[in-house]
Design an enzyme around this catalytic site. Structure first.
Site, PDB file in Angstrom:
ATOM      1  N   HIS A   2     -21.725  44.036 -19.096  1.00  0.00           N
ATOM      2  CA  HIS A   2     -21.875  43.800 -17.660  1.00  0.00           C
ATOM      3  C   HIS A   2     -21.232  44.967 -16.929  1.00  0.00           C
ATOM      4  CE1 HIS A   2     -21.061  41.852 -13.755  1.00  0.00           C
ATOM      5  NE2 HIS A   2     -21.932  40.919 -14.082  1.00  0.00           N
ATOM      6  N   ASP A  47     -14.273  40.598 -23.287  1.00  0.00           N
ATOM      7  CA  ASP A  47     -14.848  39.927 -22.128  1.00  0.00           C
ATOM      8  C   ASP A  47     -15.466  38.627 -22.619  1.00  0.00           C
ATOM      9  OD1 ASP A  47     -16.532  38.964 -20.153  1.00  0.00           O
ATOM     10  OD2 ASP A  47     -17.532  40.875 -19.757  1.00  0.00           O
ATOM     11  N   GLN A  83     -19.042  34.938 -20.933  1.00  0.00           N
ATOM     12  CA  GLN A  83     -20.209  34.171 -21.380  1.00  0.00           C
ATOM     13  C   GLN A  83     -19.964  33.442 -22.696  1.00  0.00           C
ATOM     14  OE1 GLN A  83     -22.823  33.728 -19.512  1.00  0.00           O
ATOM     15  NE2 GLN A  83     -22.273  35.204 -17.930  1.00  0.00           N
ATOM     16  N   LYS A 107     -18.010  29.761 -14.544  1.00  0.00           N
ATOM     17  CA  LYS A 107     -19.097  29.665 -15.522  1.00  0.00           C
ATOM     18  C   LYS A 107     -18.862  28.533 -16.515  1.00  0.00           C
ATOM     19  CE  LYS A 107     -19.867  34.670 -15.222  1.00  0.00           C
ATOM     20  NZ  LYS A 107     -21.150  34.731 -14.529  1.00  0.00           N
ATOM     21  N   CYS A 128     -26.817  42.708 -13.427  1.00  0.00           N
ATOM     22  CA  CYS A 128     -25.647  43.596 -13.454  1.00  0.00           C
ATOM     23  C   CYS A 128     -25.488  44.255 -14.824  1.00  0.00           C
ATOM     24  CB  CYS A 128     -24.370  42.845 -13.074  1.00  0.00           C
ATOM     25  SG  CYS A 128     -24.344  42.286 -11.361  1.00  0.00           S
TER      26      CYS A 128
END
Length: 406
Positions: free
Chosen positions: A121, A199, A202, A225, A364
């Site tokens: 991202h 990261d 997700q 999220k 993104c």
């Protein structure tokens, strides 16, 4: 027992209509909907506890502090951090990554190297580019193959004594590809002393996270999220690293002593939590963890994987439809285009008229789109409350869009 209707009953927004049609919400990679239990916690904070934390001797301040620190401990357990003070509240993944890139400035010099991947991202690209601009370090990018899978043989070649940071996502937000971060971490540890940043924006909504088992130095994710309010997130960092690095923001809460002659900084976690926090949101993030624990992480993962498998199978029966990353290990996302339909947003607008919410565009992740030589994709992303019937409606909607746009 996994009861999808009982789970759906906890999300009042799923009862609404959009454009005269029952809502089918398939934009969960952008943000998930919030269960009533989380919304009730937000409401209760502002109607029963509203006060600043860590600063007041009065009852409301003490109660609010207790609730926010309880939430911190819930999140510590959620990611299996060794200490609760290794859990730093942030506004989200983007702030967490920027924080890390900033506090590592003094650790890099000219010609040092930072490794990221093609699947990142923008939030895991731009902060490192900015760090390179500040320090003269260089950015190296792990390439992908035609399936969107990272080419780790190239990663092996990148690793050297110049490598100071390796920062990759666990799951691609654009394609849903699950990256082999365990292997990436092991290779990094074997060959360098680089800082390892994961990261998890997700992955935290879909997987069980164990930061001690992963042995990463930092792990960041967003609350919104994973069924919590927007403006919430977590940065995990190993104690010894956070203690050794400088603070990010200066102000209230993060000081031990302050005078015009100089300032000393508070201990963890407050060193990195300057200013008034999002108290209600942080407490509600703990409530979102409670919700996920009640449903069960294995139940969530199994249901979402079944949804993904069903969605891909049904969509691929549509002639001229291409799924990106089709042959890669994925979770939570199916990203696709229709042959002969030039603009993914046209498909998204037709689906919206049918009450179906998906995301279209580059998500993104412009480097990924450039690699596949496309402007963007249609992305359907799943959460625990989605159903197979909703996927059937998606497939019918895509067929209608194909008829209208071809």
């Amino acid at each position: 027992m996994f009861d999808i209707q009982e789970i759906r009953s906890q999300f009042s927004i799923l009862d609404r209509e959009v454009n005269g049609k029952p809502l089918v919400y398939l934009d969960n990679a952008a943000t998930s909907q919030k269960p009533n239990s989380v919304l009730e916690v937000c409401h209760a904070y502002y109607t029963e506890l509203n006060a600043n934390v860590h600063r007041g001797i009065h009852t409301l301040s003490q109660l609010a502090t207790e609730e926010m620190e309880l939430s911190r401990r819930k999140i510590q357990k959620f990611i299996n951090a060794e200490h609760d003070f290794e859990v730093i509240f942030t506004k989200g993944t983007t702030e967490g990554l920027n924080l890390i890139a900033y506090i590592l400035t003094q650790k890099l010099k000219k010609d040092d190297e930072i490794i990221i991947s093609y699947l990142e991202h923008h939030s895991n690209i731009v902060p490192w580019q900015m760090l390179c601009e500040r320090t003269g370090a260089k950015l190296r990018v792990i390439p992908i193959d035609e399936n969107g899978v990272l080419q780790l043989d190239q990663f092996d070649q990148f690793l050297s004594d110049k490598t100071k940071v390796v920062s990759v996502n666990q799951v691609s937000n654009a394609l849903g590809i699950v990256n082999p971060i365990e292997e990436i971490i092991a290779k990094t540890r074997k060959n360098t002393d680089a800082y390892i940043v994961i990261d998890g924006a997700q992955s935290a909504p879909h997987f069980t996270i164990d930061v001690q088992k992963l042995d990463c130095d930092f792990f960041v994710f967003s609350g919104h999220k994973m069924y919590a309010p927007m403006g919430t997130g977590i940065l995990y960092g190993k104690r010894e690293i956070l203690e050794a690095l400088p603070p990010f923001h200066g102000g209230g809460e993060m000081i031990a002593t302050c005078s015009f002659e100089g300032t000393t900084y508070a201990g963890l976690p407050f060193k990195y939590e300057a200013g008034t926090p999002n108290v209600g949101g942080n407490i509600a993030l703990g409530a979102a963890v409670d919700f996920m624990n009640r449903v069960g992480h294995e139940n969530i993962q199994n249901h979402e994987n079944a949804l993904l498998e069903y969605a891909q199978r049904q969509l691929l029966e549509i002639e001229g439809l291409k799924v990106y990353g089709e042959k890669a290990k994925r979770t939570g996302v199916v990203s696709f285009n229709l042959e002969g339909v030039g603009i993914a947003s046209d498909v998204g607008m037709i689906l919206d008229k049918m009450g179906i919410a998906v995301r279209t565009g580059h998500h993104c992740t412009q480097p990924i789109m450039n690699f596949f030589n496309i402007a963007g994709t249609v992305r359907a992303s799943f959460a625990v409350y989605n159903t197979f019937e909703e996927i059937d409606r998606l497939v019918e909607g895509v067929k209608k869009a194909q008829r209208m746009l071809s």
